[in-house]
Design a protein around this motif. Structure first.
Motif, mmCIF file in Angstrom:
data_model
loop_
_atom_site.group_PDB
_atom_site.id
_atom_site.type_symbol
_atom_site.label_atom_id
_atom_site.label_comp_id
_atom_site.label_asym_id
_atom_site.label_seq_id
_atom_site.Cartn_x
_atom_site.Cartn_y
_atom_site.Cartn_z
ATOM 1 N N GLU A 23 -0.195 8.803 0.737
ATOM 2 C CA GLU A 23 0.245 10.160 0.433
ATOM 3 C C GLU A 23 -0.656 11.137 1.171
ATOM 4 O O GLU A 23 -1.871 10.958 1.222
ATOM 5 N N GLY A 30 -4.333 9.869 0.876
ATOM 6 C CA GLY A 30 -4.641 9.057 -0.287
ATOM 7 C C GLY A 30 -4.023 7.682 -0.111
ATOM 8 O O GLY A 30 -2.852 7.568 0.229
ATOM 9 N N ARG A 32 -3.348 3.939 -1.906
ATOM 10 C CA ARG A 32 -3.311 3.239 -3.193
ATOM 11 C C ARG A 32 -2.683 1.861 -2.999
ATOM 12 O O ARG A 32 -1.569 1.757 -2.487
ATOM 13 N N ALA A 79 -9.706 1.267 0.082
ATOM 14 C CA ALA A 79 -10.070 2.396 -0.773
ATOM 15 C C ALA A 79 -11.010 3.362 -0.057
ATOM 16 O O ALA A 79 -11.134 4.515 -0.470
ATOM 17 N N ARG A 94 -9.208 -4.811 -0.455
ATOM 18 C CA ARG A 94 -8.835 -3.681 -1.309
ATOM 19 C C ARG A 94 -9.928 -2.625 -1.311
ATOM 20 O O ARG A 94 -9.669 -1.431 -1.274
ATOM 21 N N VAL A 111 0.835 -1.187 0.000
ATOM 22 C CA VAL A 111 0.000 0.000 0.000
ATOM 23 C C VAL A 111 0.877 1.246 0.000
ATOM 24 O O VAL A 111 1.831 1.342 0.774
ATOM 25 N N ASP A 122 -10.005 7.768 3.812
ATOM 26 C CA ASP A 122 -9.730 9.080 3.233
ATOM 27 C C ASP A 122 -9.045 10.033 4.206
ATOM 28 O O ASP A 122 -8.565 11.089 3.806
ATOM 29 N N ARG A 128 -0.679 -0.862 -4.375
ATOM 30 C CA ARG A 128 0.260 -0.990 -5.495
ATOM 31 C C ARG A 128 0.298 -2.391 -6.068
ATOM 32 O O ARG A 128 0.595 -2.584 -7.234
ATOM 33 N N THR A 161 4.833 11.099 2.126
ATOM 34 C CA THR A 161 4.546 9.802 1.522
ATOM 35 C C THR A 161 4.894 8.677 2.486
ATOM 36 O O THR A 161 5.710 8.839 3.389
#
Length: 161
Positions: free
Chosen positions: A20, A96, A98, A85, A81, A17, A88, A100, A65
């Protein structure tokens, strides 16, 4: 107590993961773990959250990051996943998240998806909104410090002072 036979031991998948946030955000492992659990419980419910069993194995967040490895039961990677998502913000800081990639071992997840981070960022003075301001510049984009927040910009939105 004896170990379970290999065919009865739980099987895991590891999600790499990327995180950011703004440069002044302070995100730690415990807060990220708590948000993973809350997101899974809110999206999947108690039974789905228990089945997925999201656990943060590795965590590193520096500057704006970060990276993490989240362990999930095999067969529950898609719901996990989706739950990731839904994250927030962490401790009031917008973030953020994500995914990977996914792997069967921690080592493969680190080597294939985490490895080297993006370019290092630096603080510079930029002109934004006809005023000189402090910004964290990284790879053609900048996070410009306004009075009490940041504004995300590209190199077309500001001039170097």
């Amino acid at each position: 107590m004896k170990h379970l036979p290999k065919h009865l031991q739980p099987r895991w998948r590891y999600l790499a993961v990327g995180l950011e946030s703004w440069p002044d955000a302070a995100v730690d492992r415990r807060a990220f773990q708590r948000e993973c659990w809350y997101a899974a419980q809110n999206l999947l419910g108690d039974p789905g959250s228990a089945r997925a069993d999201l656990t943060v194995i590795r965590f590193d967040f520096a500057g704006k990051t970060g990276e993490a490895i989240v362990r999930v039961r095999r067969g529950e990677s898609e719901p996990a996943r989706a739950a990731l998502a839904c994250i927030d913000e962490i401790d009031g800081s917008p973030v953020g998240v994500r995914v990977r990639g996914m792997s069967g071992t921690i080592r493969a997840a680190e080597e294939n998806y985490l490895g080297r981070r993006g370019q290092d960022s630096e603080e510079r003075n930029v002109v934004f909104g006809n005023e000189e301001r402090v910004a964290v510049v990284c790879d053609g984009s900048a996070d410009v410090r306004l009075d009490e927040a940041f504004a995300g910009t590209t190199d077309l939105d500001y001039d170097l002072a």
